[in-house]
Design an enzyme around this catalytic site. Structure first.
Site: not given
Ligand SMILES: O=C(O)CCC(=O)C1=CC=C[C@@H](O)[C@@H]1C(=O)O
Ligand SMILES: [Mg+2]
Length: 380
Positions: A139, A165, A167, A192, A217, A242, A266, A294
């Site tokens: 991500s 992934k 953002k 995402d 996402e 999510d 999660k 994550g």
């Molecule tokens: O743990 C990782 O590498 C994924 C992190 C990640 O994408 C996220 C972590 C926490 C909140 C969000 O910003 C985002 C998510 O939405 O999945």
């Molecule tokens: Mg997410």
């Protein structure tokens, strides 16, 4: 199976610093406090969980501070010194507290770990996972330019990650995705949005369909499944939820409404491993693929994520990158490592990793030992 009885819980609050800042549609951060929950049973076995919160309530309503308060004043007093026949029972023991899922998950996952160790089982085996290795993805936070994003994606494609992934947010979406797709036409790519759009953006979001994304996402509000159903009828790209899915009931309703075609599970967000398994099973029975998201976890949360991903319907690579992508030094031994996008499912008892107590001590800013059910509140 042998039951467990928790005689003591130690809350280790640590301050962690990511190796690089992480930017999403709701901000950028690099440091966070994490509460590592050590549940110790009567025979002295320690099980570990962690609060997958950060210091601000921007992903959900919780922070590490609120989670520690919930654990101390409500959740631990409810379970300590009680016989627990199976960790699946913990979920119902905690429903007297509304929401606060991540706080609940931190103690519930610690109990899964101690129970698995007590019964000398790897956590993956205890939950019925059959995989011995899992595919993982990376991500990537929002980058300063499409060129920078393409550079980052190139690094991770070379490392062999099985899903990329990125953002997105208004002003950092189409040109970014276009640039990545041009450079990597066949990469398994998803976006995402962390709730950065509304139904007013339907025509804009339709333009994403040309890039053959695996999914988009959480494009809309963090607590919505109605508008997501409307959007899913208008776009080809599968919607993955999510933030909207906090429980099995949320997942059931989202599938019934057609709000999504994929769910990012999660463990923290849904209140623990038991509920995560129930959501996995519901999606499996309805032909809906899932993957493990994550929350920038330490190795403890990462270990729980790997075990969960060993279940059969986790058919899409999760956001479970190796420890070195997050921390200069993780707090577990050995660290989580990856080989060309594959992580081996740990075969030792419980989470299958040891906590590096020396490193834990270095990072600890507060340590609280709880040995009684005493609390100023009436616990039902
Ligand atoms: O743990 C990782 O590498 C994924 C992190 C990640 O994408 C996220 C972590 C926490 C909140 C969000 O910003 C985002 C998510 O939405 O999945
Ligand atoms: Mg997410």
């Amino acid at each position: 199976m042998k039951p467990v009885k928790i005689k003591e819980v130690v809350l280790h609050t640590v301050k962690m610093r990511l190796i690089a800042p992480f930017t999403t549609s709701f901000g950028t951060f690099q440091e966070k406090h994490v509460c590592l929950v050590e549940a110790i049973d009567e025979s002295g076995i320690s099980g570990w969980g962690e609060t997958t919160t950060s210091d601000e309530p921007y992903y959900n309503e919780e922070t590490t501070h609120t989670a520690v308060y919930m654990l101390k004043d409500f959740l631990i007093p409810r379970i300590i010194h009680k016989t627990i026949n199976h960790p699946l029972d913990v979920h119902d023991m905690l429903t007297f507290v509304r929401r606060n899922q991540i706080a609940k998950s931190a103690i519930e996952t610690a109990i899964w770990d101690v129970f698995a160790k007590k019964n000398n089982l790897p956590l993956s085996e205890l939950i019925g996972g059959m995989k011995t290795e899992i595919e993982v993805g990376k991500s990537i936070g929002i980058q300063e330019s499409p060129e920078k994003l393409v550079e980052k994606v190139g690094e991770y494609v070379k490392e062999g990650f099985r899903k990329i992934k990125v953002k997105i947010a208004p002003g950092a979406d189409l040109d970014y995705i276009e640039a990545v797709r041009k450079a990597f036409p066949d990469a398994p790519l998803m976006a995402d949005a962390n709730s950065a759009y509304t139904l007013n953006d339907i025509e804009h979001l339709k333009k994403l369909d040309q890039y053959n994304l695996m999914m988009i996402e959480q494009p809309l509000a963090h607590d919505d499944i109605i508008d997501h159903a409307t959007l899913q009828r208008e776009i080809q790209t599968p919607i993955c939820l999510d933030e909207s899915i906090h429980s099995l009931e949320d997942a059931r309703k989202a599938l019934q409404l057609g709000s999504c075609r994929i769910i990012n599970i999660k463990i923290g967000r849904v209140g623990g491993l038991g509920e995560a398994i129930r959501i996995h099973d519901l999606c499996r029975d309805n032909g809906v693929p899932v993957w493990c998201g994550g929350m920038l976890e330490t190795g403890i949360g990462r270990a729980h994520n790997i075990a969960l991903t060993s279940l059969s319907n986790f058919t899409i690579p999760g956001d479970t990158a190796p420890s070195s992508h997050y921390w200069d030094e993780d707090i577990i031994e050995p660290e989580v490592t990856m080989d060309l996008g594959i992580i081996q499912v740990q075969s030792g008892p419980g989470i299958g990793f040891e906590v590096n107590r020396k490193k834990l001590e270095q990072l600890t800013i507060e340590k609280e030992r709880i040995t009684t059910a005493e609390t100023p509140h009436p616990i039902p």
